[in-house]
Design a protein around this motif. Structure first.
Motif, mmCIF file in Angstrom:
data_model
loop_
_atom_site.group_PDB
_atom_site.id
_atom_site.type_symbol
_atom_site.label_atom_id
_atom_site.label_comp_id
_atom_site.label_asym_id
_atom_site.label_seq_id
_atom_site.Cartn_x
_atom_site.Cartn_y
_atom_site.Cartn_z
ATOM 1 N N LEU A 97 0.850 -1.193 0.000
ATOM 2 C CA LEU A 97 0.000 0.000 0.000
ATOM 3 C C LEU A 97 0.877 1.232 0.000
ATOM 4 O O LEU A 97 1.871 1.282 0.738
ATOM 5 C CB LEU A 97 -0.912 0.027 1.230
ATOM 6 C CG LEU A 97 -2.220 -0.746 1.028
ATOM 7 C CD1 LEU A 97 -2.040 -2.171 1.448
ATOM 8 C CD2 LEU A 97 -3.359 -0.089 1.749
ATOM 9 N N ASP A 98 0.525 2.212 -0.786
ATOM 10 C CA ASP A 98 1.244 3.482 -0.728
ATOM 11 C C ASP A 98 0.359 4.493 0.006
ATOM 12 O O ASP A 98 -0.693 4.140 0.554
ATOM 13 C CB ASP A 98 1.645 3.953 -2.140
ATOM 14 C CG ASP A 98 0.440 4.207 -3.033
ATOM 15 O OD1 ASP A 98 -0.683 4.318 -2.514
ATOM 16 O OD2 ASP A 98 0.631 4.291 -4.261
ATOM 17 N N ALA A 99 0.797 5.758 0.026
ATOM 18 C CA ALA A 99 0.081 6.768 0.807
ATOM 19 C C ALA A 99 -1.322 7.034 0.257
ATOM 20 O O ALA A 99 -2.277 7.197 1.023
ATOM 21 C CB ALA A 99 0.900 8.056 0.852
ATOM 22 N N GLY A 100 -1.446 7.045 -1.067
ATOM 23 C CA GLY A 100 -2.748 7.307 -1.671
ATOM 24 C C GLY A 100 -3.744 6.204 -1.343
ATOM 25 O O GLY A 100 -4.923 6.465 -1.055
ATOM 26 N N MET A 101 -3.280 4.965 -1.377
ATOM 27 C CA MET A 101 -4.136 3.834 -1.045
ATOM 28 C C MET A 101 -4.497 3.846 0.450
ATOM 29 O O MET A 101 -5.620 3.518 0.835
ATOM 30 C CB MET A 101 -3.424 2.537 -1.425
ATOM 31 C CG MET A 101 -3.221 2.389 -2.937
ATOM 32 S SD MET A 101 -1.767 1.368 -3.355
ATOM 33 C CE MET A 101 -2.474 -0.265 -3.258
ATOM 34 N N THR A 102 -3.532 4.229 1.277
ATOM 35 C CA THR A 102 -3.786 4.312 2.715
ATOM 36 C C THR A 102 -4.827 5.387 3.006
ATOM 37 O O THR A 102 -5.713 5.208 3.847
ATOM 38 C CB THR A 102 -2.477 4.616 3.471
ATOM 39 O OG1 THR A 102 -1.513 3.620 3.123
ATOM 40 C CG2 THR A 102 -2.694 4.608 4.975
ATOM 41 N N ARG A 103 -4.723 6.503 2.275
ATOM 42 C CA ARG A 103 -5.716 7.578 2.439
ATOM 43 C C ARG A 103 -7.120 7.069 2.112
ATOM 44 O O ARG A 103 -8.079 7.338 2.848
ATOM 45 C CB ARG A 103 -5.359 8.764 1.542
ATOM 46 C CG ARG A 103 -6.352 9.922 1.647
ATOM 47 C CD ARG A 103 -6.079 10.995 0.613
ATOM 48 N NE ARG A 103 -4.842 11.727 0.880
ATOM 49 C CZ ARG A 103 -4.742 12.720 1.770
ATOM 50 N NH1 ARG A 103 -5.792 13.073 2.483
ATOM 51 N NH2 ARG A 103 -3.602 13.354 1.942
ATOM 52 N N GLN A 104 -7.247 6.317 1.020
ATOM 53 C CA GLN A 104 -8.555 5.727 0.678
ATOM 54 C C GLN A 104 -9.066 4.850 1.823
ATOM 55 O O GLN A 104 -10.246 4.863 2.164
ATOM 56 C CB GLN A 104 -8.456 4.853 -0.575
ATOM 57 C CG GLN A 104 -8.184 5.591 -1.880
ATOM 58 C CD GLN A 104 -7.895 4.597 -3.010
ATOM 59 O OE1 GLN A 104 -8.612 3.606 -3.188
ATOM 60 N NE2 GLN A 104 -6.849 4.829 -3.774
ATOM 61 N N GLY A 105 -8.148 4.093 2.406
ATOM 62 C CA GLY A 105 -8.508 3.207 3.519
ATOM 63 C C GLY A 105 -8.996 3.986 4.724
ATOM 64 O O GLY A 105 -10.015 3.651 5.333
ATOM 65 N N LEU A 106 -8.265 5.074 5.058
ATOM 66 C CA LEU A 106 -8.635 5.895 6.220
ATOM 67 C C LEU A 106 -9.994 6.549 6.009
ATOM 68 O O LEU A 106 -10.796 6.657 6.938
ATOM 69 C CB LEU A 106 -7.559 6.962 6.470
ATOM 70 C CG LEU A 106 -6.239 6.445 7.062
ATOM 71 C CD1 LEU A 106 -5.141 7.494 6.920
ATOM 72 C CD2 LEU A 106 -6.400 6.035 8.524
ATOM 73 N N GLU A 107 -10.251 6.972 4.787
ATOM 74 C CA GLU A 107 -11.545 7.585 4.481
ATOM 75 C C GLU A 107 -12.667 6.556 4.609
ATOM 76 O O GLU A 107 -13.739 6.850 5.121
ATOM 77 C CB GLU A 107 -11.522 8.210 3.080
ATOM 78 C CG GLU A 107 -10.784 9.555 3.059
ATOM 79 C CD GLU A 107 -10.435 10.054 1.654
ATOM 80 O OE1 GLU A 107 -9.734 11.069 1.549
ATOM 81 O OE2 GLU A 107 -10.872 9.408 0.665
ATOM 82 N N GLY A 108 -12.371 5.342 4.156
ATOM 83 C CA GLY A 108 -13.357 4.266 4.268
ATOM 84 C C GLY A 108 -13.618 3.871 5.715
ATOM 85 O O GLY A 108 -14.744 3.582 6.112
ATOM 86 N N LEU A 109 -12.544 3.885 6.502
ATOM 87 C CA LEU A 109 -12.661 3.526 7.926
ATOM 88 C C LEU A 109 -13.413 4.611 8.690
ATOM 89 O O LEU A 109 -14.261 4.308 9.528
ATOM 90 C CB LEU A 109 -11.247 3.351 8.506
ATOM 91 C CG LEU A 109 -11.112 2.969 9.979
ATOM 92 C CD1 LEU A 109 -11.594 1.536 10.214
ATOM 93 C CD2 LEU A 109 -9.664 3.119 10.458
ATOM 94 N N GLY A 110 -13.102 5.858 8.359
ATOM 95 C CA GLY A 110 -13.670 6.986 9.098
ATOM 96 C C GLY A 110 -12.860 7.212 10.354
ATOM 97 O O GLY A 110 -12.867 6.386 11.264
ATOM 98 N N THR A 111 -12.099 8.333 10.423
ATOM 99 C CA THR A 111 -11.175 8.526 11.539
ATOM 100 C C THR A 111 -11.665 9.553 12.547
ATOM 101 O O THR A 111 -10.928 9.941 13.450
ATOM 102 C CB THR A 111 -9.796 8.982 11.010
ATOM 103 O OG1 THR A 111 -9.997 10.110 10.157
ATOM 104 C CG2 THR A 111 -9.111 7.866 10.247
#
Lengths: 232, 232
Positions: A97-111
């Motif tokens: 995973l790179d930073a862009g993919m991690t950002r998608q993940g964080l948005e999906g998770l909801g922080t």
């Protein structure tokens, strides 16, 4: 009831992953979210270690976990049952995973309410080490059966990690694994890396790991670390 | 005396890896060289399995080994000491080998007198599975401590493998590993895959593996398989 969603991650479009990672880290700082990137080989015990960690810390801090996997959802199911907010990230065959993919993940998770976010990266000692995910700290798990020579063979992984958990210490008698040599090899790659021997299954050594994590989360969030013995 | 060289592999320039792999395979057929691509996670016992295999088969067939590694040369040293022709391939951080890179390795190794060439791929369950190396057969090692659920989590690796060696069977009592379930999951990915439980360290089950390898090499080279019991 377990509850988690599955997110299909798209390939990132950013030219510079390092810039994107720095930007993500700055945003996380602002929001008070500590992001830990957890890496290891397949089968070294990432999910068991996470499950234990969630059980131990969930009353102290709100935890959210992103489970990156090529295809399955077994890990998110386990993590969700342990009491953390969880999301399964499908990488579509991608090995990191790179930073862009991690950002998608964080948005999906909801922080919004998350203090400690953990990315369980794809089981792989090569590719994940090459991409800054935007995490505040990198951790890796090396398990005893894998052998103490791994820092010699996967140099970058050990170089980028702030902490190395040596897992499955309970089976040490059955393997040719030298903890002293392992520590020496880790320090050769990264003199500042901490080595913490643990056994996630029995709980051995886990307090030292929780202590490290607690201190790092509090420091990142600008909170004072409470003295453990109560003399404040 | 150990003797091997180290080759820095360059990135391939071919547009179609599949075409390049088919071409390499045809050339190997012509030359009577059987190429085995051996894959696994880091620390599952590839080098120990190879060392044992060389010791057992080196009087029957000429063996050459290509040790792909990111940076070190510990494996080529071990393999060379076991009595095989060996070459260390440095992938320069790359997480897999494709057909073009394998060709460079074979040229560096020199296949003139080699009947069985083995490529020890980079320790990684993700990327190596995506690239046809030109090998005649793909083998992988899954070790007991890694867990029986790996075929669920790394589907492509198990799909492309002709044989799965389940290694470290001696530590089965200390791990939550179900061989029956593992076999079921492997067959789910690839019904034709053979599963052979072994322990490279003690020698358990290794005869079945040697038998498989012997049959495959002879079939590829168009040699008749000798009956093991001497009735010919």
């Amino acid at each position: 009831m377990e509850s988690f969603k599955i997110l299909e991650i798209r390939q990132s479009v950013f030219a510079s992953n390092d810039e994107e990672a720095a930007k993500l880290r700055a945003e996380l700082k602002e929001k008070g979210v500590f992001l830990l990137n957890l890496m290891s080989s397949p089968g070294s015990g990432k999910t068991t270690t996470l499950t234990r960690t969630i059980e131990a810390l969930k009353d102290e801090m709100k935890i959210g976990v992103m489970e990156a996997d090529i295809d399955s959802d077994v890990d998110a199911r386990t993590i969700s049952a342990a009491g953390a907010k969880a999301i399964q990230l499908h990488t579509g065959g991608m090995c990191h995973l790179d930073a862009g993919m991690t950002r998608q993940g964080l948005e999906g998770l909801g922080t919004g309410d998350v203090e400690l976010a953990i990315l369980e990266n794809v089981g792989n000692l090569v590719c994940p080490a090459e991409f800054d995910t935007g995490a505040v700290k990198n951790a890796m798990i090396l398990s005893v059966p894998e052998g103490h020579d791994k820092p010699l063979k996967y140099p970058l992984m050990f170089q980028v990690c702030d902490v190395v958990l040596v897992n499955k210490m309970d089976v040490l008698p059955y393997f040719n694994f030298d903890l002293e040599k392992c520590t020496e090899y880790v320090k050769m790659r990264n003199p500042k890396a901490q080595v913490i021997p643990i056994c996630a299954a029995t709980g051995e050594g886990m307090d030292a790991w929780y202590g490290w994590l607690r201190r790092e989360v509090r420091a990142w969030r600008g909170e004072e670390t409470k003295k453990e013995n109560g003399h404040e």
